[in-house]
Design an enzyme around this catalytic site. Structure first.
Site, PDB file in Angstrom:
ATOM      1  N   ARG A  66       8.305  50.838  -9.478  1.00 23.08           N
ATOM      2  CA  ARG A  66       8.610  52.187  -9.956  1.00 23.08           C
ATOM      3  C   ARG A  66       9.601  52.905  -9.048  1.00 23.08           C
ATOM      4  O   ARG A  66      10.439  53.686  -9.512  1.00 23.08           O
ATOM      5  CB  ARG A  66       7.309  52.999 -10.069  1.00 23.08           C
ATOM      6  CG  ARG A  66       6.403  52.557 -11.195  1.00 23.08           C
ATOM      7  CD  ARG A  66       5.046  53.191 -11.117  1.00 23.08           C
ATOM      8  NE  ARG A  66       4.307  52.757  -9.925  1.00 23.08           N
ATOM      9  CZ  ARG A  66       3.034  53.055  -9.682  1.00 23.08           C
ATOM     10  NH1 ARG A  66       2.366  53.802 -10.541  1.00 23.08           N
ATOM     11  NH2 ARG A  66       2.428  52.631  -8.593  1.00 23.08           N
ATOM     12  N   ALA A 262     -18.831  34.758 -31.288  1.00 25.75           N
ATOM     13  CA  ALA A 262     -17.544  34.149 -31.611  1.00 25.75           C
ATOM     14  C   ALA A 262     -16.436  34.840 -30.813  1.00 25.75           C
ATOM     15  O   ALA A 262     -16.685  35.787 -30.067  1.00 25.75           O
ATOM     16  CB  ALA A 262     -17.277  34.264 -33.111  1.00 25.75           C
ATOM     17  N   HIS A 751      -6.649  31.815 -24.457  1.00 20.52           N
ATOM     18  CA  HIS A 751      -7.309  31.230 -23.290  1.00 20.52           C
ATOM     19  C   HIS A 751      -7.133  32.127 -22.074  1.00 20.52           C
ATOM     20  O   HIS A 751      -6.063  32.718 -21.875  1.00 20.52           O
ATOM     21  CB  HIS A 751      -6.721  29.847 -22.982  1.00 20.52           C
ATOM     22  CG  HIS A 751      -7.056  28.820 -24.017  1.00 20.52           C
ATOM     23  ND1 HIS A 751      -6.327  27.672 -24.197  1.00 20.52           N
ATOM     24  CD2 HIS A 751      -8.046  28.786 -24.941  1.00 20.52           C
ATOM     25  CE1 HIS A 751      -6.852  26.957 -25.177  1.00 20.52           C
ATOM     26  NE2 HIS A 751      -7.896  27.619 -25.651  1.00 20.52           N
ATOM     27  N   LEU A 770       8.820  18.571 -16.598  1.00 14.39           N
ATOM     28  CA  LEU A 770       8.240  17.300 -17.045  1.00 14.39           C
ATOM     29  C   LEU A 770       9.322  16.387 -17.617  1.00 14.39           C
ATOM     30  O   LEU A 770       9.330  15.172 -17.374  1.00 14.39           O
ATOM     31  CB  LEU A 770       7.154  17.573 -18.096  1.00 14.39           C
ATOM     32  CG  LEU A 770       5.849  18.163 -17.564  1.00 14.39           C
ATOM     33  CD1 LEU A 770       5.043  18.813 -18.686  1.00 14.39           C
ATOM     34  CD2 LEU A 770       5.009  17.083 -16.877  1.00 14.39           C
ATOM     35  N   GLY A 774      10.738  12.586 -16.075  1.00 12.11           N
ATOM     36  CA  GLY A 774      10.690  11.313 -16.796  1.00 12.11           C
ATOM     37  C   GLY A 774       9.596  11.223 -17.848  1.00 12.11           C
ATOM     38  O   GLY A 774       9.389  10.160 -18.443  1.00 12.11           O
TER      39      GLY A 774
END
Length: 1092
Positions: A66, A262, A751, A770, A774
């Site tokens: 800020r 849930a 998640h 990645l 390779g």
């Protein structure tokens, strides 16, 4: 999610309240909050220091840097503060890519100080412990603190001492400030631990001769620790990131989520956007957002959200109607699309959740058509075919374009269709129905045969689990390379019968010799046996109250699957690790505080235990073992060929996406060798690298698939392993969450660990790393299956993989309940009911929801009308019923029913026994005259018999007239109860023919004897017949039937029960002892030959 940012005001409030340090912390609780609605006069009354001191002011909306942005006003008086706020308050500003309105400001006393008195301190959590960063130069120009700062790592469960702080962090601090700073930093660290912070930064921290001042502060706390810290936290308000408004709909869904087992999440990104999503699963929701952004839809993406964990029909209805309401508020010139997507569910009944969505679509069909909404659906999992059928039907009946696809279609293909990048097939190919797999209806390749032959896994010898190797003294125990085999035995913590049955069915279809579940542990009942099926046969599994007994009696067990709740998972897991026989623990619970997870990981590393989870569905090793609900139901197990091993091993964070990987791998290769979902939390018990190295060292695994995601840096270890030659097998990788870098403000995905705290943690950066190392990395998730197929085909061509011949598994009988759910069987019900239905979200009485009963103020009489007569009775009828209950409630302790109740109560019996004792006396002689009176008077009246003829006939037949006569009351001493009822009936009933007839009979009987009056039983009986016949709600036959089946006696039984209960409570309250009837009130009449 777990780590959530809090406002600076909240963070300082926690610090001022709970820090424990010898350092003098200044300006405690001296801050004032300002919004557009602030009353300045009231503010100065509450904070008089605003009028007398120099002040600092700044926005408190999770804005970084800020000071550099010119958003801090310093050394101002109150008028200066107001002048400074005027051009800023409620004005839009841009911070980095985020545009937002400045609406919340913090005013504090200005602290005069020099640059030398400014310091920087930060504490943040990692997997191994908590890092404390300190720099002797704080403030706006602090620069790259990661490079500059002194740092100290406090390992999990370790404590921080002032000596460590002084020695390792304060090397460049003047001597006169070291003691104060050391005490403050230790106190700050203890506060950080006690209140479950995950991040705490103070810059600058000012230390003067007067003490310590906290100027600017940024913090995050672990929101999952709410149940532990509620007393100290209170109700914490978590502000949205700058640039995103806090919408009431988000709060509504968050409230639904908090009240549900849930998971329900909703974040609004652009309420005017044309692309809306309703996705099942935390991982899948990110994949769909990625794909939308990859195809150029980022600016039109309206929301991010997910529903998972088997929400009920009502919960999905509430979630769906919220989204449909939001998307039908503003029109878009191109129309709108709704993507109802998801991976293949492990345990959620897709048809059941789709019912809620279908209800919402029907409710909003008008607005949906008006806004030209097209819906695309793709889903798999238990009963998904029925769910898709219902969804397709609602499209036809409402006229809304709804395109429906199942597991035969790649998960994200519908995004390309919705955005016009790929054609919409007219009739997509449908996979076989659940029933085709389980009922063996045909002989096609998709249908397993009935023969019980060996599965693929039998010819591979090296399948038994390798136990954890013994380590040298002082070193952590080595972990097993092979976690599961065909002989693995497990204990399941929690009464999860459905998951256990699914495991046993998997074992059976894999041709295991014995069930993989040895026992269950459930602390809330005593030891007992639980019934399950093993193929066609019923078996019993033991259930133990405590862990020790289970471990002692089942020494062969080396795996524990924990379905413990988020509150008890930590304690039960720590207890489990005390038993050396356990090598693997799967923790299913989501929402375990990160600090507790890190303690579990530390102990697991010391004990050589592999933890899968928390927040996971588990893992699966085809032909050998599956954890809980992993892999879904048998139809998916068979469709994805999970009953025998293939050549591909995978590791994923997401449970739902792991099942999608099962599907993709089974369609593009010879199948899965092993798959693990490590869980969506920030600190999973085992990492990608742990499992990739296991797969590297497992001969049966020929290629590896890893599905990573945004957040954390574990994927870089895979890069390092490939570069160093530790990983030599082909690795196909994709990290989900690439859309995050395209959003203007931070989005917390489903998640807890799916949040990038720095550039290297973004999915884009990890995918590139990645690729450079390779690994085989597709351009998008859409192409993941194609890349897996290409690598597999190369391995087959080179001879590395030799596909084995398919061997069909044995069939497993379908459970009755599931067959009924699928509509494959029917069975006559054992009971029928037409008065009440408790199955839905709301209790229903005779078709009327309970909320309506109260809204209409129907009262007890109205409820009785619904439950006894299946009618909504007129108001006067309800009042009459209630009056009858009131006048029959009691008639003193001397009557037989009350007497019996009292005697029983005094004998020490309970309420139910005493009440029953009294009720059993009700009959023709006591209280049961209502029905008999109604029948006698009705028969005489209906036959045209005159009152005198009726009296004479009853006398001639030697029968009593029921409802006539009273032991105490008479024509001269009338029963006021009857008088009250008579006045009401005459005033309100449309007609009283039978009552008038009974009163004529009374005139005749009282002329013979004054106490032969129409008593209360008789009055209620005849008046009730008049009510049934004249209120307009019943036919004559129905009215007569209710009299015949004893409904009127029910009035007396119900009313008098109140009195009997009163007598019972009265006797107990009076502490009355056992009743014995006095001898002098008994006439002993014995045979003469026995008398003295």
């Amino acid at each position: 999610m777990s780590a959530k940012a809090i406002s600076e005001q909240t963070g300082k409030e926690f610090l001022y309240k709970y820090i424990c340090t010898t350092a003098a912390v200044q300006n405690r609780f001296r801050y004032a909050n300002v919004t557009s609605e602030t009353d300045w006069d009231r503010l100065t009354q509450e904070h008089p220091w605003l009028l007398t001191e120099r002040l600092a002011v700044k926005p408190d909306q999770l804005i970084k840097r800020r000071g550099k942005l010119g958003l801090v006003g310093i050394n101002l008086d109150l008028q200066g503060v107001q002048d400074w706020l005027r051009p800023r308050l409620m004005r839009e500003t841009t911070v980095a890519k985020a545009k937002g309105v400045l609406k919340n400001f913090l005013i504090e006393p200005f602290v005069p100080h020099t640059q030398e008195e400014e310091f920087y301190v930060c504490i943040y959590a990692t997997r191994e412990g908590d890092h404390v960063l300190f720099h002797h130069e704080g403030g706006v120009e602090v620069g790259d603190v990661d490079a500059k700062a002194q740092r100290l790592m406090v390992a999990v469960d370790d404590k921080l001492s002032e000596g460590q702080v002084t020695e390792q962090l304060l090397t460049h601090v003047p001597e006169d400030k070291k003691e104060v700073l050391a005490s403050f930093i230790v106190g700050l660290f203890n506060l950080y631990e006690d209140l479950y912070f995950t991040y705490l930064e103070i810059n600058p921290l000012v230390v003067t001769q007067d003490g310590v001042y906290i100027l600017d502060m940024a913090a995050k706390i672990d929101a999952t620790a709410d149940y532990i810290c509620k007393a100290k936290w209170g109700d914490v308000d978590f502000p949205p990131p700058f640039g995103r408004e806090a919408y009431p709909e988000e709060a509504y869904i968050a409230d639904l989520d908090a009240k549900s087992g849930a998971s329900l999440k909703l974040t609004l990104l652009n309420p005017r956007g044309r692309i809306w999503t309703m996705v099942a699963g935390g991982g899948a929701s990110v994949v769909y957002s990625d794909t939308i952004c990859d195809l150029g839809g980022v600016d039109e993406l309206a929301n991010y959200g997910e529903y998972s964990g088997a929400p009920s029909e009502q919960q999905t209805y509430d979630y769906a109607k919220t989204i449909l309401s939001l998307m039908t508020r503003e029109k878009h010139h191109q129309g709108k699309v709704l993507i109802i997507g998801g991976s293949i569910a492990n345990f959620t009944n897709v048809a059941a959740t789709f019912k809620g969505i279908v209800r919402a679509i029907k409710d909003y069909q008008g607005p949906l058509k008006e806004h030209e909404v097209t819906i695309f659906v793709r889903r798999g999992g238990p009963n998904y075919q029925e769910g898709l059928r219902v969804m397709g039907e609602v499209g036809k009946t409402t006229g809304i374009p709804i395109h429906v696809f199942g597991t035969e279609t790649h998960m994200t293909a519908i995004v390309g269709m919705a955005l016009g990048h790929r054609p919409i097939p007219n009739q997509p190919p449908m996979d076989a129905h659940t029933a085709n797999f389980l009922l063996n209806a045909s002989n096609n390749a998709m249908t397993p045969a009935t023969t019980r032959t060996a599965s693929f896994s039998e010819h591979k010898a090296a399948n038994d689990a390798t136990p954890a190797k013994k380590s040298k003294a002082g070193l952590p125990a080595a972990k097993a390379t092979t976690l599961f085999s065909r002989h693995t035995k497990t204990i399941v913590w929690g009464m999860q019968t459905r998951a256990v049955q699914g495991m046993l069915d998997f074992d059976y279809v894999c041709s295991r010799d014995e069930p993989s579940v040895a026992a269950m542990v459930y602390p809330f009942t005593g030891d007992h046996k639980q019934k399950f099926y093993w193929g066609h046969k019923e078996i019993l599994l033991p259930v133990y109250k405590n862990m020790a007994d289970a471990m002692k009696k089942h020494p062969e067990v080396d795996v524990l699957i924990s379905f413990a709740s988020l509150r008890s998972a930590f304690d039960s897991t720590m207890e489990t690790m005390q038993y050396p026989q356990i090598h693997t623990i799967a923790i299913i619970a989501e929402g375990i505080p990160e600090a507790q997870t890190r303690k579990m990981i530390k102990m697991a590393d010391e004990k050589g235990v592999t933890i899968i989870g928390p927040a996971t569905v588990g893992g699966i090793k085809p032909g050998c073992f599956k954890i809980g609900n992993t892999g879904g139901m048998l139809d998916n197990i068979l469709a994805s060929k999970l009953y025998r091993p293939g050549s591909v091993a995978y590791v994923s964070r997401s449970g739902g996406m792991s099942n999608e990987l099962n599907n993709i791998i089974s369609r593009t290769t010879d199948g899965v060798y092993e798959g693990v979902a490590i869980g969506g939390d920030r600190y999973p018990g085992s990492t990608f690298m742990d499992h990739v190295l296991r797969y590297q060292d497992t001969p049966g695994v020929k290629m590896i698939v890893m599905l990573g995601e945004i957040g954390g840096t574990e994927e870089y270890k895979i890069c390092q392993g490939i570069r160093e030659g530790r990983i030599t097998k082909p690795v196909v990788c994709w990290c989900i969450g690439t859309c995050a870098t395209m959003f203007s403000s931070e989005v917390q995905f489903g998640h807890a660990g799916a949040c990038a705290n720095q550039a290297s943690e973004t999915a884009v950066a990890k995918n590139q790393a990645l690729r450079d190392a390779g690994a085989y990395v597709p351009k998008s998730f859409d192409e993941l299956g194609d890349v897996i197929r290409t690598v597999y085909d190369e391995l087959v061509a080179s001879g590395t993989i030799v596909p084995a011949q398919e061997v069909p598994p044995p069939t497993v009988p379908m459970d009755y309940s599931w067959a009924r759910e699928l509509g494959l069987i029917r069975k006559p019900a054992s009971f029928m009911t037409s008065i009440c239905d408790e199955r839905g979200q709301e209790l229903i009485y005779a078709g009327m929801p309970i909320t309506e009963v109260f809204k209409e103020e129907m009262g007890l009489g109205g409820v009785l009308g619904l439950l006894w007569f299946q009618r909504r009775l007129p108001r006067y009828a309800c009042q009459f019923i209630e009056m009858c209950l009131m006048v029959t409630a009691d008639h003193g302790p001397a009557v037989s029913g009350a007497h019996n109740t009292i005697v029983c109560a005094r004998a020490g019996k309970d309420l139910i026994s005493s009440l029953t004792s009294g009720l059993l006396t009700i009959g023709d002689r006591f209280g049961g005259a209502l029905d008999a009176a109604a029948k006698q008077f009705s028969k005489a009246f209906d036959s045209g018999m005159l009152p005198m003829e009726f009296v004479n006939k009853m006398k001639k037949d030697g029968k009593l007239i029921m409802g006539i006569g009273h032991r105490v009351k008479s024509i001269n001493n009338p029963d006021m109860r009857v008088q009250i009822l008579k006045d009401f009936v005459k005033q309100h009933f449309p007609a009283t023919q039978l009552l008038d007839y009974a009163l004529d009979v009374e005139k005749i009987t009282t002329s013979k004897k004054p106490n032969l009056i129409l008593n209360v039983d008789g009055f209620i009986g005849v008046a009730f017949v008049d009510l049934l016949r004249t209120c307009g709600g019943f036919t004559r036959d129905e009215a007569d039937e209710f009299v015949e089946i004893g409904a009127l006696n029910g009035i007396f039984v119900l009313g008098r029960s109140m009195g009997f209960i009163g007598h019972y409570l009265d006797q107990k309250r009076l502490k009355q002892g056992l009743y014995r009837h006095p001898w002098d009130d008994i006439s002993y009449v014995l045979p003469e030959h026995m008398s003295m």
